[in-house]
Motif scaffolding. Structure first.
Motif, PDB file in Angstrom:
ATOM      1  N   PRO A 169     -95.616 -39.579  32.709  1.00 51.69           N
ATOM      2  CA  PRO A 169     -96.135 -40.799  33.363  1.00 51.69           C
ATOM      3  C   PRO A 169     -96.366 -41.950  32.391  1.00 51.69           C
ATOM      4  CG  PRO A 169     -97.917 -39.249  32.998  1.00 51.69           C
ATOM      5  CD  PRO A 169     -96.672 -38.564  32.505  1.00 51.69           C
TER       6      PRO A 169
ATOM      7  N   LYS B  88     -89.433 -40.011  31.654  1.00 49.64           N
ATOM      8  CA  LYS B  88     -89.849 -39.366  32.908  1.00 49.64           C
ATOM      9  C   LYS B  88     -89.339 -37.922  32.928  1.00 49.64           C
ATOM     10  CE  LYS B  88     -87.897 -42.563  35.448  1.00 49.64           C
ATOM     11  NZ  LYS B  88     -87.455 -43.381  36.593  1.00 49.64           N
TER      12      LYS B  88
ATOM     13  N   THR C   8     -93.008 -37.949  38.386  1.00 50.79           N
ATOM     14  CA  THR C   8     -93.634 -39.000  37.565  1.00 50.79           C
ATOM     15  C   THR C   8     -94.819 -39.618  38.294  1.00 50.79           C
ATOM     16  OG1 THR C   8     -91.473 -39.487  36.566  1.00 50.79           O
ATOM     17  CG2 THR C   8     -93.191 -41.159  36.340  1.00 50.79           C
TER      18      THR C   8
ATOM     19  N   LYS D 162    -104.469 -47.809  39.899  1.00 49.91           N
ATOM     20  CA  LYS D 162    -103.504 -46.869  40.456  1.00 49.91           C
ATOM     21  C   LYS D 162    -103.518 -46.890  41.970  1.00 49.91           C
ATOM     22  CE  LYS D 162    -103.947 -43.633  36.562  1.00 49.91           C
ATOM     23  NZ  LYS D 162    -104.284 -42.233  36.184  1.00 49.91           N
TER      24      LYS D 162
ATOM     25  N   TYR E 154     -95.100 -46.446  43.778  1.00 44.27           N
ATOM     26  CA  TYR E 154     -93.901 -46.216  42.972  1.00 44.27           C
ATOM     27  C   TYR E 154     -92.785 -45.749  43.890  1.00 44.27           C
ATOM     28  CZ  TYR E 154     -90.827 -44.489  39.286  1.00 44.27           C
ATOM     29  OH  TYR E 154     -89.757 -44.273  38.462  1.00 44.27           O
TER      30      TYR E 154
ATOM     31  N   LEU F   9     -94.983 -45.410  33.561  1.00 43.17           N
ATOM     32  CA  LEU F   9     -95.676 -45.892  34.750  1.00 43.17           C
ATOM     33  C   LEU F   9     -97.093 -46.349  34.413  1.00 43.17           C
ATOM     34  CD1 LEU F   9     -95.364 -46.310  37.759  1.00 43.17           C
ATOM     35  CD2 LEU F   9     -95.987 -43.919  38.132  1.00 43.17           C
TER      36      LEU F   9
ATOM     37  N   ALA G 235     -98.820 -39.371  37.273  1.00 38.26           N
ATOM     38  CA  ALA G 235     -99.590 -40.572  36.997  1.00 38.26           C
ATOM     39  C   ALA G 235    -100.715 -40.783  37.998  1.00 38.26           C
ATOM     40  CB  ALA G 235     -98.666 -41.793  36.996  1.00 38.26           C
TER      41      ALA G 235
END
Length: 670
Positions: A145, A142, A174, A159, A164, A148, A178
């Motif tokens: 991404p 990190k 991060t 997603k 997160y 993740l 992502a």
């Protein structure tokens, strides 16, 4: 947005590992001369890779040197990391609530995966987390991404349905990279203002706000249809089933059998133990109370659980070392001016007050018992955090604690004092028993030696004649007694070994013959006889000596029982002996405490406690020492006792073999 997946950072989000991280960094930095780095500087680097952290703290940019720092850090972490890492108070309840609601949960961290699992296995089932992505699972750490996105891919989720949760700007970056929604928590050193600069759904003070927001904004946090056929394998809901009728009948039957067994006169506790274990196993898998009753109980139990968790964390951490004073102080003993808590010339503490009633009594008590301040703290912590205290002592925190073998000898002396106060007849009975166990043969020999010495000193012929007649009569009595003992022993041997082979008969006869010869040798040397009787009585009556004799046996058995890699403590045999010494101190201390309540003393036994309570104490100590669950500690303790029995049998066989060899050697010598 409907979230079905919650992915968390680890350090400063789910757990506080700052103490372990600071310790590891401090040891490496100090070793290389970087002593000016503060703890706050180290904490600010948590969440970054080890190479980046060491580069920030030291200014070193050479890749080879940073790799060396990293290798040293990993060795330090094997010792200090897990023991100094604790979950935040609300972590367990929040993760359990999310799991029970059907959500998928996971961890994305730069920390190694095995270290994360090492801590989580102490609090959760093995399959509790749907995924854990550690630093070894990705090429780029990190704020890349990669980790993740890897978790999202393996969980087969989108997603849009992933949230997160992290504590630092690195975590926010991060999530942004992502394309995943982010929720911040201010457990760490990053402030809310710093996190608000990045796209976020919520900035929280604790993880419990995640559940509160889930109820306040159902359109954002509510989980709808989290399990779909195409990804059902990626989830593991923890909805507990209701207890069945057959399980209720089983518990009722075992409870009835346990009550019947307790009413009997024997000391057997088989069915009570089976009932407790069965009840515990069913409670782990099934729920007994309805959901409404469970919700009602949880409403008032939650504050108690939070306080118990805080107390548990306090038990793990123990007494913290006071911070060093920054003010300049002049030592009252040598006059040296110094900065810190102790004089760097003579070692006297800066806290040297005038004598008042409180500290005067403490000083008098310390001088009376000839012990330092660590003795009282050692006894106290043996009562409420024994495993954690032993772990701290073996790990290097030894200034605040009294050494184990000194503690054992002092407690043995205090035990004798307590016996004299509570049951003084126990010692006199023991002395009488030992005296009656002395054979008439030894009494006659002692009387014969006294008369012989008296005859050598006297000059009167009549008195010498009388003494000679008395000695002859004693010799006749001794010969008759020897003949009687020989005939009795021969009869017993023939009765006991009538069905055995000639080898056993020969061994017994040779043992008796060698014993008689050795006894005659000792009779010719009164000094050897006194030394032998003194060693025999001291070894038989010294409680500390008998306890110490059992320590190597339990140490080897414990090392074998906890040899699996998952415990990752790697205590050597010597350290296991010290561990067993502290456990013996704990059991002996409790024996002293329960002695007045019993009203009588078991002088011939090692401890006053019953065997089942000693077993429970071993389970408790191992649970804290190895940071494992009660269930694992229970089975490992049973395994330890099994190994102890096996080692005892092997040791007995070796002793018998040595005795056999020694007897045949002495037979030819004597």
């Amino acid at each position: 947005m409907n979230y079905t997946t919650y992915l968390f950072d680890f350090d400063y989000t789910l757990a506080d590992s700052s103490r372990g991280i600071v310790t590891c960094f401090r040891n490496v930095l100090t070793r290389h001369g970087y002593t000016e780095v503060t703890d706050d500087d180290i904490k600010r680097t948590i969440g970054k890779t080890l190479e980046d952290s060491f580069s920030i703290l030291t200014g070193v940019t050479d890749a080879g040197q940073l790799a060396g720092f990293k290798a040293e850090y990993r060795k330090e972490a094997d010792t200090h990391m897990t023991v100094n890492t604790v979950l935040f108070l609300e972590t367990k309840s929040v993760l359990t609530a999310l799991k029970d609601s059907g959500a998928r949960i996971g961890i994305i961290s730069t920390k190694y995966r095995f270290r994360i699992k090492e801590l989580l296995d102490q609090h959760f089932p093995e399959d509790f987390m749907d995924i854990i992505v550690g630093g070894e699972d990705v090429k780029a750490a990190k704020p890349s991404p990669e980790g993740l996105l890897l978790a999202i891919k393996r969980l087969h989720v989108s997603k849009a349905e992933t949230l997160y949760i992290g504590d630092s700007t690195v975590d926010a970056e991060t999530a942004q990279a992502a394309g995943v929604d982010f929720a911040g928590v201010t457990h760490g050193v990053t402030t809310a203002k710093e996190l608000e600069k990045y796209p976020h759904r919520k900035i929280m003070n604790t993880l419990e706000e995640l559940l509160a927001v889930q109820e306040e904004y159902p359109s954002i946090f509510k989980i709808e249809n989290p399990i779909r056929p195409e990804n059902a394998h990626a989830t593991s809901p923890r909805k507990q089933k209701r207890i069945s009728v057959w399980q209720i009948l089983l518990l009722v039957t075992l409870f009835w059998l346990a009550i019947e067994e307790l009413d009997m006169t024997d000391d057997s506790n088989f069915f009570p133990v089976v009932f407790i274990l069965t009840l515990w196993g069913i409670l782990q898998k099934r729920r007994i109370l309805p959901n409404k009753a469970k919700t009602f109980i949880d409403s008032w139990w939650h504050p108690c659980a939070v306080r118990l968790r805080a107390f548990h964390i306090k038990l793990i951490q123990g007494r913290k070392t006071p911070p060093a004073g920054n003010e300049t102080c002049t030592c009252l003993n040598c006059g040296t001016t110094y900065t810190g808590n102790y004089c760097n010339r003579c070692g006297q503490s800066r806290n040297t007050p005038r004598y008042r009633l409180s500290n005067a009594l403490k000083n008098i008590a310390g001088g009376f018992f000839n012990i330092d301040n660590g003795f009282g703290r050692t006894l106290l912590e043996l009562l409420y955090r024994p495993g954690y205290m032993i772990r701290d002592f073996i790990g290097g925190k030894r200034v605040e604690y009294f050494r184990p073998f000194q503690t054992l000898f002092i407690l043995a002396a205090l035990y004798i004092m307590a016996v004299q106060l509570v049951d003084p007849e126990a010692l006199s009975k023991k002395e009488k028993t030992e005296k009656t166990e002395q054979t008439d043969k030894e009494e006659i020999i002692a009387a014969k030696e006294k008369l012989t010495k008296k005859m050598e000193k006297t000059y009167s012929k009549e008195e010498k004649r009388a003494l000679a007649i008395t000695i002859k009569s004693l010799e006749k009595s001794l010969n008759k007694l020897e003949e009687k003992n020989d005939s009795t022993s021969a009869t017993q041997v023939s009765e006991q070994n009538s069905d055995d082979g000639d080898l056993i008969d020969e061994f017994v006869n040779d043992t008796s013959e060698v014993g008689d010869r050795l006894e005659k040798v000792f009779q010719n040397s009164p000094f050897l006889m006194k030394v032998w009787n003194l060693m025999k009585s001291w070894g038989h009556g010294n409680k500390a000596f008998r306890i110490i004799a059992t320590l190597p046996l339990f140490a080897l058995a414990t090392q074998l029982a906890f040899r699996r890699r998952k415990y990752k403590l790697n205590y050597n045999t010597t350290e296991h002996v010290f561990i067993q010494a502290y456990i013996a101190c704990q059991i002996l201390l409790l024996s002293i405490i329960v002695l007045p309540f019993n009203g009588y003393a078991k002088v011939d036994d090692l401890y006053e406690l019953p065997l089942w309570l000693i077993f429970v104490l071993f389970c408790w100590d191992y649970k804290q020492l190895y940071r494992c669950t009660w269930w694992r500690s229970f089975w490992r303790t049973i395994l330890m006792l099994t190994y102890s029995l096996v080692l005892l049998v092997i040791f007995a066989c070796l002793v018998m073999a040595l005795m056999l060899a020694g007897i045949y050697v002495l037979k030819f010598i004597l």
